[in-house]
Motif scaffolding. Structure first.
Motif, PDB file in Angstrom:
ATOM      1  N   ASP A   1       8.530   2.948  -3.760  1.00  0.00           N
ATOM      2  CA  ASP A   1       7.813   2.841  -5.037  1.00  0.00           C
ATOM      3  C   ASP A   1       6.429   3.484  -4.959  1.00  0.00           C
ATOM      4  O   ASP A   1       6.007   4.192  -5.874  1.00  0.00           O
ATOM      5  CB  ASP A   1       7.687   1.378  -5.459  1.00  0.00           C
ATOM      6  CG  ASP A   1       9.018   0.766  -5.856  1.00  0.00           C
ATOM      7  OD1 ASP A   1       9.982   1.517  -6.122  1.00  0.00           O
ATOM      8  OD2 ASP A   1       9.098  -0.479  -5.892  1.00  0.00           O
ATOM      9  N   TRP A   2       5.739   3.243  -3.854  1.00  0.00           N
ATOM     10  CA  TRP A   2       4.425   3.849  -3.670  1.00  0.00           C
ATOM     11  C   TRP A   2       4.536   5.371  -3.644  1.00  0.00           C
ATOM     12  O   TRP A   2       3.757   6.076  -4.272  1.00  0.00           O
ATOM     13  CB  TRP A   2       3.794   3.333  -2.374  1.00  0.00           C
ATOM     14  CG  TRP A   2       2.396   3.788  -2.173  1.00  0.00           C
ATOM     15  CD1 TRP A   2       1.250   3.171  -2.576  1.00  0.00           C
ATOM     16  CD2 TRP A   2       1.962   4.988  -1.499  1.00  0.00           C
ATOM     17  NE1 TRP A   2       0.145   3.884  -2.205  1.00  0.00           N
ATOM     18  CE2 TRP A   2       0.563   5.018  -1.541  1.00  0.00           C
ATOM     19  CE3 TRP A   2       2.639   6.026  -0.867  1.00  0.00           C
ATOM     20  CZ2 TRP A   2      -0.178   6.054  -0.973  1.00  0.00           C
ATOM     21  CZ3 TRP A   2       1.895   7.059  -0.307  1.00  0.00           C
ATOM     22  CH2 TRP A   2       0.493   7.064  -0.363  1.00  0.00           C
ATOM     23  N   GLY A   3       5.550   5.864  -2.930  1.00  0.00           N
ATOM     24  CA  GLY A   3       5.763   7.318  -2.852  1.00  0.00           C
ATOM     25  C   GLY A   3       6.049   7.935  -4.204  1.00  0.00           C
ATOM     26  O   GLY A   3       5.536   9.010  -4.532  1.00  0.00           O
ATOM     27  N   ARG A   4       6.874   7.281  -4.991  1.00  0.00           N
ATOM     28  CA  ARG A   4       7.183   7.795  -6.333  1.00  0.00           C
ATOM     29  C   ARG A   4       5.930   7.876  -7.198  1.00  0.00           C
ATOM     30  O   ARG A   4       5.755   8.811  -7.972  1.00  0.00           O
ATOM     31  CB  ARG A   4       8.201   6.901  -7.023  1.00  0.00           C
ATOM     32  CG  ARG A   4       9.599   7.129  -6.580  1.00  0.00           C
ATOM     33  CD  ARG A   4      10.541   6.310  -7.419  1.00  0.00           C
ATOM     34  NE  ARG A   4      11.906   6.482  -6.970  1.00  0.00           N
ATOM     35  CZ  ARG A   4      12.874   5.629  -7.211  1.00  0.00           C
ATOM     36  NH1 ARG A   4      12.627   4.525  -7.902  1.00  0.00           N
ATOM     37  NH2 ARG A   4      14.084   5.859  -6.770  1.00  0.00           N
ATOM     38  N   ARG A   5       5.086   6.876  -7.064  1.00  0.00           N
ATOM     39  CA  ARG A   5       3.889   6.835  -7.912  1.00  0.00           C
ATOM     40  C   ARG A   5       2.840   7.846  -7.486  1.00  0.00           C
ATOM     41  O   ARG A   5       2.173   8.439  -8.329  1.00  0.00           O
ATOM     42  CB  ARG A   5       3.292   5.426  -7.892  1.00  0.00           C
ATOM     43  CG  ARG A   5       2.074   5.324  -8.755  1.00  0.00           C
ATOM     44  CD  ARG A   5       1.573   3.923  -8.886  1.00  0.00           C
ATOM     45  NE  ARG A   5       0.397   3.920  -9.742  1.00  0.00           N
ATOM     46  CZ  ARG A   5      -0.403   2.911  -9.886  1.00  0.00           C
ATOM     47  NH1 ARG A   5      -0.132   1.776  -9.278  1.00  0.00           N
ATOM     48  NH2 ARG A   5      -1.459   2.993 -10.663  1.00  0.00           N
ATOM     49  N   TRP A   6       2.652   8.041  -6.198  1.00  0.00           N
ATOM     50  CA  TRP A   6       1.515   8.808  -5.716  1.00  0.00           C
ATOM     51  C   TRP A   6       1.830  10.172  -5.134  1.00  0.00           C
ATOM     52  O   TRP A   6       0.922  10.911  -4.795  1.00  0.00           O
ATOM     53  CB  TRP A   6       0.737   7.974  -4.693  1.00  0.00           C
ATOM     54  CG  TRP A   6       0.168   6.746  -5.326  1.00  0.00           C
ATOM     55  CD1 TRP A   6       0.611   5.474  -5.175  1.00  0.00           C
ATOM     56  CD2 TRP A   6      -0.913   6.665  -6.240  1.00  0.00           C
ATOM     57  NE1 TRP A   6      -0.127   4.597  -5.924  1.00  0.00           N
ATOM     58  CE2 TRP A   6      -1.097   5.319  -6.587  1.00  0.00           C
ATOM     59  CE3 TRP A   6      -1.774   7.616  -6.806  1.00  0.00           C
ATOM     60  CZ2 TRP A   6      -2.073   4.885  -7.474  1.00  0.00           C
ATOM     61  CZ3 TRP A   6      -2.763   7.184  -7.673  1.00  0.00           C
ATOM     62  CH2 TRP A   6      -2.902   5.835  -8.001  1.00  0.00           C
ATOM     63  N   GLN A   7       3.086  10.538  -5.023  1.00  0.00           N
ATOM     64  CA  GLN A   7       3.395  11.869  -4.475  1.00  0.00           C
ATOM     65  C   GLN A   7       3.482  12.886  -5.562  1.00  0.00           C
ATOM     66  O   GLN A   7       3.868  12.670  -6.648  1.00  0.00           O
ATOM     67  CB  GLN A   7       4.704  11.835  -3.693  1.00  0.00           C
ATOM     68  CG  GLN A   7       4.553  11.103  -2.408  1.00  0.00           C
ATOM     69  CD  GLN A   7       5.844  11.122  -1.594  1.00  0.00           C
ATOM     70  OE1 GLN A   7       6.907  11.455  -2.085  1.00  0.00           O
ATOM     71  NE2 GLN A   7       5.748  10.720  -0.352  1.00  0.00           N
TER      72      GLN A   7
END
Length: 103
Positions: A97-103
């Motif tokens: 989820d973090w990767g989807r939001r910030w990548q």
């Protein structure tokens, strides 16, 4: 008594001792699919034998995965997540989820 920051840092250090290698997260992610043989893991991840062996050994020593040797010729070795390893799923999902939001 430890402060919150000290307790958090200590916990993170312990986790990094287990999962700090380049391949550990990817091995755990692959094993969430189910049991896998050494050769299948190596192919799926594109990792060399030594790196995979070291990663699997560290994860097994820390109770994240289990290793089962099958009496075949040649010998077959299967790996699967333990209960402790399956409990790490929530961490992997949070990372996704973090990767989807910030990548």
């Amino acid at each position: 008594m430890e402060t919150y920051d000290q307790a958090c840092l200590t916990s993170i250090q312990r986790i990094m001792d287990i999962f700090g290698g380049k391949w550990a997260f990817l091995v755990v992610e692959q094993l969430h699919i189910g049991k896998m043989r050494f050769s299948a893991l190596a192919r799926a991840l594109g990792v060399n034998t030594k790196s995979l062996t070291d990663t699997l050994r560290r994860l097994e020593e820390n109770g994240v995965i289990s290793r089962r040797v099958l009496p075949t010729v040649p010998v077959t070795v299967e790996y699967e997540l333990t209960e402790k390893g399956r409990a790490f799923d929530s961490v992997l999902l949070a990372m996704k989820d973090w990767g989807r939001r910030w990548q």
